[in-house]
Write an enzyme that holds these catalytic residues in place. Structure first.
Site, PDB file in Angstrom:
ATOM      1  N   ASP A 188      69.516  76.933  78.897  1.00 33.78           N
ATOM      2  CA  ASP A 188      69.068  78.203  79.213  1.00 33.78           C
ATOM      3  C   ASP A 188      69.872  79.287  79.981  1.00 33.78           C
ATOM      4  OD1 ASP A 188      66.683  76.402  79.630  1.00 33.78           O
ATOM      5  OD2 ASP A 188      65.745  77.618  81.533  1.00 33.78           O
TER       6      ASP A 188
ATOM      7  N   HIS B  21      72.333  75.461  83.045  1.00 31.38           N
ATOM      8  CA  HIS B  21      72.130  77.061  81.834  1.00 31.38           C
ATOM      9  C   HIS B  21      73.853  76.594  81.184  1.00 31.38           C
ATOM     10  CE1 HIS B  21      69.128  76.781  85.167  1.00 31.38           C
ATOM     11  NE2 HIS B  21      68.855  77.821  84.456  1.00 31.38           N
TER      12      HIS B  21
HETATM   13 ZN   LIG Z   1      66.665  80.885  83.101  1.00 33.69          ZN
END
Ligand SMILES: [Zn+2]
Length: 298
Positions: free
Chosen positions: A93, A239
């Site tokens: 992400d 992430h």
């Molecule tokens: Zn996010």
């Protein structure tokens, strides 16, 4: 703007959830019931008001629990067909990030793994060629909103629709493929989101487990959270954007991914993109060594 629409055949795609989530019907009925009580027995109005307040509290709680299904369809795991093929989804992400994402792509290449990148559209516009490279290297780019606003779960329906539409247009224009999956910023949402997802034909996806690698700097801690009980059908979240840094300055995801992918392989699991994992049946199912493959052909 012309956008290719050669998407997967409808019958191969995940089933479409009902047009109105059950909470809408239930909440409308709840409000009507409370109003009825207040009209028929006015002295009971505090109870009616309390019932309405309780309904709103439940809806709010549903939006603050990223993995809840109270506010409509929400994938916390892959569909059964993908799990039967021993697929897992690695979701990455908040990118693309010009420093971290290329290194993540190299790790994935070395391990022969495919991943899904939930990208923020304003970063896609800023790093278009990097976003195209993600797709060119066999991965999938999906919708993680236009700006990743911290106030996303407080937005009204028009503002939510603008966030989703801008990201759909940006990603479709740059990659040639309109997203089919959406992840809310920080997983937080409100009751306005589900009908808008329906309109854009987007499936909400949360996760089976996450490593909190935007705040936790210790790779072994993040890895333990991601790998604990890792099984077919899992959706894991790391992430490449907004990543915490390990002691050596690397994004935590980069420190974690090689070992996470090694464990995935040792468990006989196959990292697949969400569009691939959403297929009911794949042409190579017959050749796949997955359990249940023998009964997969008609
Ligand atoms: Zn996010």
């Amino acid at each position: 703007m012309s956008v290719p629409t050669d998407r997967m055949p409808l019958d191969a795609r995940a089933p479409v959830s009902p047009p109105w989530p059950a909470y809408v019907t239930a909440s409308v009925a709840w409000h009507a019931g409370a109003a009825g009580v207040a009209i028929v027995a006015p002295q009971e109005w505090p109870w009616a008001l309390g019932a309405v307040a309780a309904n709103h509290a439940l809806l709010t709680a549903g939006g603050l629990l990223p993995r809840s299904r109270w506010l409509g369809s929400n994938w916390t795991r892959l569909p059964a067909a993908a799990a039967a093929r021993r697929e897992v989804a690695l979701t990455i992400d908040d990118g693309p990030d010009p420093e971290v994402t290329p290194a993540v792509l190299d790790v994935l290449d070395r391990r022969g793994a495919r991943a899904t990148f939930f990208c923020i559209a304003e970063r896609v516009r800023a790093h278009g060629s990097l976003c195209r490279e993600i797709v060119a290297r066999g991965h999938s780019v999906q919708n993680h909103s236009d700006r990743h606003a911290h106030t996303f779960s407080l937005l009204g329906p028009k503002a939510i629709a603008r966030e989703l539409a801008a990201a759909q247009e940006t990603i479709a224009a740059i990659t040639g493929e309109p997203p089919r999956f959406f992840r809310a910023p920080a997983g937080l949402r409100n009751p306005f989101l589900a009908p808008i997802l329906q309109r854009f034909d987007l499936q909400l996806v949360s996760w089976t487990r996450r490593g909190f690698d935007t705040v936790r700097r210790e790779p072994t801690d993040v890895l333990a959270r991601l790998a604990r009980g890792l099984a077919a059908g899992d959706i894991v979240l790391v992430h490449d954007g907004n990543a915490a840094r390990a002691e050596d300055g690397r994004a935590v995801a980069l420190a974690v991914l090689p070992e996470l992918l090694a464990r995935t392989k040792s468990l006989g699991l196959v990292p697949a993109t969400l569009p691939v994992a959403s297929l009911q049946q794949r042409s190579d199912d017959v050749a796949a060594p997955a359990e249940g493959a023998a009964s997969a052909s008609p």
